[in-house]
Scaffold this active site. Structure first.
Site, short mmCIF file in Angstrom:
data_model
loop_
_atom_site.label_atom_id
_atom_site.label_comp_id
_atom_site.label_asym_id
_atom_site.label_seq_id
_atom_site.Cartn_x
_atom_site.Cartn_y
_atom_site.Cartn_z
N ASN A 134 -9.95 -1.62 -6.89
CA ASN A 134 -9.09 -0.71 -7.66
C ASN A 134 -9.46 -0.71 -9.13
O ASN A 134 -9.24 0.26 -9.84
CB ASN A 134 -7.62 -1.14 -7.58
CG ASN A 134 -7.05 -1.00 -6.18
OD1 ASN A 134 -6.09 -1.67 -5.85
ND2 ASN A 134 -7.64 -0.13 -5.37
N ASP A 149 0.83 -1.19 0.00
CA ASP A 149 0.00 0.00 0.00
C ASP A 149 0.88 1.25 0.00
O ASP A 149 1.94 1.25 0.60
CB ASP A 149 -0.87 -0.03 1.27
CG ASP A 149 -2.07 0.87 1.12
OD1 ASP A 149 -2.32 1.34 0.00
OD2 ASP A 149 -2.75 1.10 2.13
#
Ligand SMILES: *[C@@H]1O[C@H](CO)[C@@H](O)[C@H](O)[C@H]1NC(C)=O
Length: 623
Positions: free
Chosen positions: A443, A394
């Site tokens: 995403n 991340d």
């Protein structure tokens, strides 16, 4: 006894006593330093370290000399070289072209390398260069040269020698995709045996080489004429060059004549020469670190002679055609170090904003000490490294924004490079199974203007890995992708399938990249599969729904399907305090660690500290 002697003797005694006491203290503290768990070396070099291997000019030059001496002992190759070499007519230019060629080869990615090879084939028309067999020979000579130079001129350990040989040889089947996975000699012993069987020692050939070597003196003459005396004419360098030549000849003859045993005097003589050479190199590097690196030598040769200024660009244009600026900056301008090119990923720019030197040095030192400490702890830790580590990578976007990089993609590129590092850190700490979450199914809702470049970067990246650029430091990686492949573009899917097939036989490290992955969809999928399997086995749908249990679902998770242990430790970067559904089913027993750094900025010490933490806590439930 003379009375004046008594005080003298007693003070002497006291002195001896104090001295022995201090000596004992010293020995003891040396012992503790030795026994304390500081491990300064990775067993497997990181990518930077591998590049550092190329960074000592004398080692590199020795390797090249040894390799070329061996190559001209091969009848076919000798013919090629004799037919095409312009060494006799313009040696300076020839040296720069060869070195620039190597510079481009080492730095280019596999697509560019393909162009370089096509160019070479055009140049050497009709001669079977870059057939698989020729590749193996060329790489074997270079592996031998590099390994021996490191052994003699550096201080490489036997393990590192094997690492160098494996690293170089792992490239031999990767110049042409159809050769992937073919057998090549892979250890020092195999390489030596192979070379002995392929090469023919011929005094006439060796005489030719010596003649060519003496052409070098015309380069020195030209240098003097150019008033270029500040570097190579120095006596220290000349001594080094003479030693280097002798050393090269000896090592080449070693292979060619199969003379393993030498007399004691000869051994002693070579021992001294080795020490002298190491000493001189050390001196050189501490005085003028840039000059004797491969790049530095090349730059000096270019800048020393105005006639040579355009040679690298000329060669570049010859190979790649006349199209814009070179993607890699060619030598001749500013001095560049190899460490500037940390990975060979296409279109990749590593963030290189300068840091004040003192600060950088202090940080590096701290990092080194911390890593050594954690490595030591890890090797002595009573827990065990995770059997299967999951990482939530991340913070790529945050990193791009925080660093003011010009696009989000740039952050992803740095992140992609980070994965290579983390693989080697993980591997050297005993982790063999690594699943990283690159892109969630959520995403995928981001717009095509962010996703398309990302997909194309992933395809490039996987191609690079498959062609051997990326996991250079850990060959033998088996690569697989988990997640919903149906939502990925076709070209990416094709690339993934190719890479999965090409690495199917690899065993030492399992890398899974989760793309289009979501925890909930994994569990849904696993449940459906479990039920439908029972239906296939003859149960009715109702019975199946009634009977389906946790164990049936566990058997359908991605990890189980790939034959891997359950994910038992999860690391998340960028300070985010949730799992977001990663390994939703398996995370039941998994240990969790969070670090503040964004993924592209993850430091080795942080990674090792988390790993240590995770292994201590690891209780291996339900394994
Ligand atoms: C990684 O997974 C394999 C199964 O594919 C297993 O045999 C191996 O022991 C695992 N590695 C570690 C370090 O637990």
């Amino acid at each position: 006894m003379d009375s004046t002697l008594i005080p003298l003797a007693s003070s002497l005694l006291i002195l001896v006593f104090i001295f022995s006491y201090l000596l004992a203290r010293l020995i003891k503290s040396l012992r503790t330093i030795k026994n304390s768990r500081l491990i300064w070396r990775n067993t497997y070099p990181s990518i930077e370290e591998l590049h550092a291997l190329f960074d000592r000019g004398d080692i590199m030059l020795a390797a090249v000399f040894i390799a070329s001496t061996l190559q001209v002992s091969h009848p076919e190759i000798a013919k090629t070289i004799r037919a095409h070499s312009t060494f006799k007519t313009d040696p300076w230019r020839r040296i720069i072209r060869t070195m620039t060629f190597m510079f481009i080869m080492i730095r280019s990615n596999s697509l560019e390398r393909k162009q370089v090879i096509e160019w070479l084939q055009r140049l050497h028309r009709g001669i079977p260069l870059f057939k698989f067999e020729t590749n193996v020979l060329v790489f074997a000579t270079f592996a031998y040269g590099l390994a021996k130079s490191h052994e003699y001129l550096g201080s490489a350990t036997p393990l590192e020698i094997e690492g160098i040989v494996r690293g170089v040889m792992s490239m031999a089947d990767k110049l042409d995709p159809k050769d992937l996975g073919r057998k090549v000699p892979n250890t020092m012993a195999e390489v030596e045996e192979y070379l002995r069987s392929e090469l023919k020692f011929d005094t006439k050939v060796l005489k030719d080489i010596n003649d060519e070597n003496s052409q070098l003196s015309s380069v020195w003459d030209e240098m003097r004429r150019q008033g270029f005396t500040k570097f190579l004419i120095r006596p220290r360098t000349s001594v080094q060059l003479v030693l280097l030549t002798k050393f090269v000849r000896r090592l080449s003859n070693n292979v060619l004549e199969d003379k393993a045993c030498h007399g004691i005097f000869e051994s002693l003589f070579w021992w001294c020469i080795r020490k002298l050479q190491c000493f001189l190199s050390f001196f050189h590097y501490s005085m003028c670190p840039q000059v004797l690196t491969f790049d530095g030598t090349l730059n000096l040769l270019i800048s020393g002679n105005p006639r040579m200024a355009d040679v690298p660009i000329e060669l570049y244009r010859e190979i790649f055609g006349n199209k814009g600026a070179p993607p890699i900056s060619l030598p001749g301008g500013s001095l560049r170090q190899f460490s500037d090119m940390e990975a060979h990923l296409p279109r990749m720019e590593i963030d290189q904003r300068p840091m004040p030197t003192v600060l950088k040095f202090r940080q590096e030192l701290k990092e080194l000490v911390q890593c050594s400490y954690y490595r030591g702890k890890l090797s002595g830790s009573p827990g065990h490294p995770p059997r299967h580590l999951g990482v939530i990578m991340d913070g790529n976007r945050r990193y791009s924004r925080g660093r003011g990089l010009n696009s989000v993609l740039a952050g992803h590129q740095v992140g992609a490079h980070k994965l290579l590092q983390v693989m080697s850190w993980a591997f050297s700490s005993g982790v063999q199974n690594l699943t990283v979450w690159a892109l969630s199914d959520d995403n995928l809702k981001r717009g095509p203007q962010e996703l398309n470049p990302l997909f194309s970067m992933m395809a490039d990246y996987i191609h690079e890995m498959m062609m051997g650029d990326a996991p250079f430091s850990i060959p033998d990686v088996r690569f697989r992708v988990v997640g919903d492949r149906a939502i990925l573009p076709d070209y990416l899917n094709d690339m993934i399938t190719k890479a999965e097939t090409a690495t199917a036989g690899n065993k030492r490290f399992n890398l899974q990249i989760a793309i289009g992955y979501g925890g909930r969809s994994e569990v849904t999928r696993a449940t459906k599969l479990a039920v439908s399997k029972m239906v296939q086995e003859g149960l009715s749908l109702e019975e199946a729904v009634e009977k389906v249990g946790e164990a049936d679902i566990s058997r359908q998770t991605y990890s189980a399907q790939l034959g891997l242990p359950q994910i038992d430790a999860i690391l998340r970067t960028s300070g985010e305090n949730r799992l977001s559904g990663f390994a939703l089913w398996e995370s039941h027993h998994a240990e969790f660690a969070i670090v503040e750094e964004n993924w592209p900025a993850l430091r080795q010490s942080t990674f090792l500290r988390s790993l240590l933490d995770l292994s201590k806590r690891n209780r291996r439930f339900g394994a």
